[in-house]
Design a protein around this motif. Structure first.
Motif, short mmCIF file in Angstrom:
data_model
loop_
_atom_site.label_atom_id
_atom_site.label_comp_id
_atom_site.label_asym_id
_atom_site.label_seq_id
_atom_site.Cartn_x
_atom_site.Cartn_y
_atom_site.Cartn_z
N GLY A 141 0.88 -1.11 -0.08
CA GLY A 141 0.05 -0.05 -0.02
C GLY A 141 0.94 1.11 0.00
O GLY A 141 2.09 1.26 -0.14
N ASN A 142 0.21 2.35 0.08
CA ASN A 142 0.80 3.62 -0.03
C ASN A 142 1.91 3.76 1.27
O ASN A 142 3.14 4.35 1.02
N SER A 143 1.61 3.34 2.43
CA SER A 143 2.92 3.21 3.57
C SER A 143 3.82 2.65 3.20
O SER A 143 4.98 3.11 3.58
N ALA A 144 3.71 1.51 2.58
CA ALA A 144 4.80 0.41 2.15
C ALA A 144 5.55 1.30 1.18
O ALA A 144 6.82 1.16 1.08
N LEU A 145 4.94 1.81 0.54
CA LEU A 145 5.65 2.74 -0.86
C LEU A 145 6.81 3.93 -0.10
O LEU A 145 7.65 4.00 -0.53
N ALA A 146 6.12 4.31 0.78
CA ALA A 146 6.86 5.38 1.58
C ALA A 146 7.89 4.99 2.21
O ALA A 146 9.26 5.30 2.57
N VAL A 147 7.79 3.56 2.83
CA VAL A 147 8.96 2.94 3.45
C VAL A 147 10.04 2.63 2.27
O VAL A 147 11.19 2.58 2.82
N ILE A 148 9.70 2.14 1.29
CA ILE A 148 10.54 1.82 0.34
C ILE A 148 11.33 3.07 -0.28
O ILE A 148 12.57 2.95 -0.43
N THR A 149 10.69 4.08 -0.27
CA THR A 149 11.30 5.43 -0.48
C THR A 149 12.57 5.78 0.50
O THR A 149 13.58 6.04 0.12
N SER A 150 12.20 5.66 1.67
CA SER A 150 13.45 5.74 2.63
C SER A 150 14.34 4.86 2.74
O SER A 150 15.67 5.29 2.80
N MET A 151 13.78 3.62 2.42
CA MET A 151 14.96 2.64 2.02
C MET A 151 16.06 2.83 0.95
O MET A 151 17.15 2.78 1.20
N LYS A 152 15.60 3.19 -0.03
CA LYS A 152 16.19 3.75 -0.94
C LYS A 152 17.26 4.85 -0.75
O LYS A 152 18.34 4.89 -1.19
N LYS A 153 16.61 5.80 -0.01
CA LYS A 153 17.48 7.10 0.24
C LYS A 153 18.39 6.60 1.33
O LYS A 153 19.55 7.15 1.18
N LEU A 154 18.37 5.80 2.34
CA LEU A 154 19.26 5.10 3.14
C LEU A 154 20.46 4.46 2.40
O LEU A 154 21.61 4.59 2.66
N CYS A 155 19.98 3.90 1.11
CA CYS A 155 21.08 3.17 0.53
C CYS A 155 22.00 4.15 -0.18
O CYS A 155 23.26 4.07 -0.38
N ASN A 156 21.36 5.49 -0.58
CA ASN A 156 22.23 6.44 -1.22
C ASN A 156 23.03 7.17 -0.08
O ASN A 156 24.29 7.23 -0.65
N HIS A 157 22.60 7.48 0.98
CA HIS A 157 23.48 8.03 1.97
C HIS A 157 22.45 8.25 3.11
O HIS A 157 21.53 8.62 2.97
N PRO A 158 22.90 7.83 4.27
CA PRO A 158 22.29 8.13 5.74
C PRO A 158 21.80 9.55 5.96
O PRO A 158 20.79 9.93 6.54
N ASP A 159 22.62 10.67 5.38
CA ASP A 159 22.07 11.76 5.63
C ASP A 159 20.70 12.18 5.08
O ASP A 159 20.07 13.28 5.38
N LEU A 160 20.37 11.33 3.90
CA LEU A 160 18.92 11.67 3.17
C LEU A 160 17.90 11.53 4.20
O LEU A 160 16.94 11.96 3.72
N ILE A 161 17.93 10.62 5.25
CA ILE A 161 16.94 10.62 6.07
C ILE A 161 17.22 11.10 7.47
O ILE A 161 16.48 10.80 8.46
N TRP A 162 18.21 12.02 7.55
CA TRP A 162 18.76 12.63 8.85
C TRP A 162 17.52 13.69 9.50
O TRP A 162 17.17 13.63 10.40
N GLN A 163 16.63 14.25 8.29
CA GLN A 163 15.84 15.22 8.97
C GLN A 163 14.64 14.22 9.71
O GLN A 163 13.72 14.47 10.67
#
Length: 338
Positions: free
Chosen positions: A99-121
């Protein structure tokens, strides 16, 4: 051809099932029959023109899939995030397994793979599912001062750019799905004193055209062209560069394919190198879904009947599983194992 549900029942499901790695001989036979039937219908209304036509007139294009391991900090954060009760609840709530919540989680996981700073906020705001991650950041961490070594992908990108800059007279296009990642690219360029330009959705059409023209000028001093995939997927001709880095994958392989050809266009004089950066064993198994989709499209639209069957339906549910035992590449292991 009827309603969408009828199409899925009559064609999509049997074809996809017949292409699964664990399909039975009978399912494979039925899938092939439905595929041939669909090809006969599609061929009457589609004229297919691929980049194969361009390959006769353009320099060589080589695509490299570069597998980057998670750093120890990324791995600890990744495991803490996907194992948190808040994230597990988001995955199963709402519209079901994806669902939409899971897709939001996936986006955060992708950003974490890019660099931890992207989820810092989100971590600093103590949003649900992120509170467990703050202890994993280095003491006194400040995202205003980029630390490339905190991310496997950024560390690889840093080394790649240094290599190109030091010994080759080439320009580079850096592409990401997220403007946040473009901000990170800017930090890296400033840290290493690389001249660059940036194009994203906030720029007007007129300014885009001028920027592209200046970058493509042989006298241009810009080393890097930073590009948002959403803003530059179509219509841009960046032949000033002959190296392109696709930093993160899109769900739709067609979007990535469009974006990755920005340097391999009419007027290009140099051989082109495309680098796709993937994090091994992580959410970037999305790349496996791309491979599956492209194989299916090739079979139906391009009539390539010899495309291998790569992944089972069950494997697609592994997006939320980190595979720490992967030494080289989970995708490589799946494809070679077929």
């Amino acid at each position: 051809m009827g309603e969408a549900g009828e199409f899925r029942r009559k064609y999509e499901r049997p074809i996809v099932r017949g292409r699964d790695a664990d399909a039975t001989d009978n399912e494979h036979r039925i899938g092939k029959e439905k595929q041939e039937e669909l090809i006969a219908v599609v061929s009457r209304c589609i004229i297919r023109r691929t980049n194969d036509i361009l390959s006769k007139y353009l320099p060589v294009k080589r695509e490299h899939v570069v597998c980057c391991p998670l750093t120890p900090i990324q791995r600890r954060m990744y495991l803490a995030f996907i194992n948190s009760s808040a994230v597990k609840k988001k995955i199963t709530d709402g519209d079901g397994w994806l669902g939409n919540s899971a897709l939001a989680v996936i986006t955060s996981m992708k950003k974490l793979c890019n660099h931890p700073d992207l989820i810092w906020q989100k971590v600093k705001a103590k949003e649900s599912g992120y509170t467990e991650l703050q202890p994993h950041f280095p003491p006194g961490h400040d995202p205003k001062h980029l630390r490339p070594e905190l991310s496997g992908k950024v560390a690889v990108l840093d080394a790649l750019l240094a290599l190109i800059r030091s010994g080759i007279d080439d320009q580079v296009v850096l592409i990401s799905n997220y403007t946040q990642t473009l901000d990170l690219f800017q930090q890296l360029a400033a840290l290493r004193h690389y001249p660059y330009v940036r194009l994203d959705g906030s720029m007007s059409i007129k300014k885009r055209a001028k920027m592209v023209e200046q970058f493509n000028d042989p006298s241009s001093k810009d080393f890097i062209f930073m590009l948002s995939s959403k803003a530059g997927g179509c219509g841009l001709n960046l032949i000033g560069a002959n190296r392109l880095v696709m930093f993160d994958p899109d769900w739709n392989p067609a979007n990535d394919d469009q974006t990755m050809t920005r340097v391999w266009r009419d007027g290009q004089k140099k051989d082109c190198c495309i680098y796709r950066l993937l994090v091994t064993g992580s959410i970037e198994k999305i790349f496996q879904r791309q491979t599956h989709k492209k194989a299916l499209s090739s079979c139906v639209v391009d009539c390539e009947e010899d495309v291998q069957r790569h992944f089972s339906a069950a494997q697609l549910k592994e997006l939320f599983i980190l595979s720490p035992e992967t030494t080289t590449s989970d995708t490589h292991d799946n494809v070679v194992g077929v």
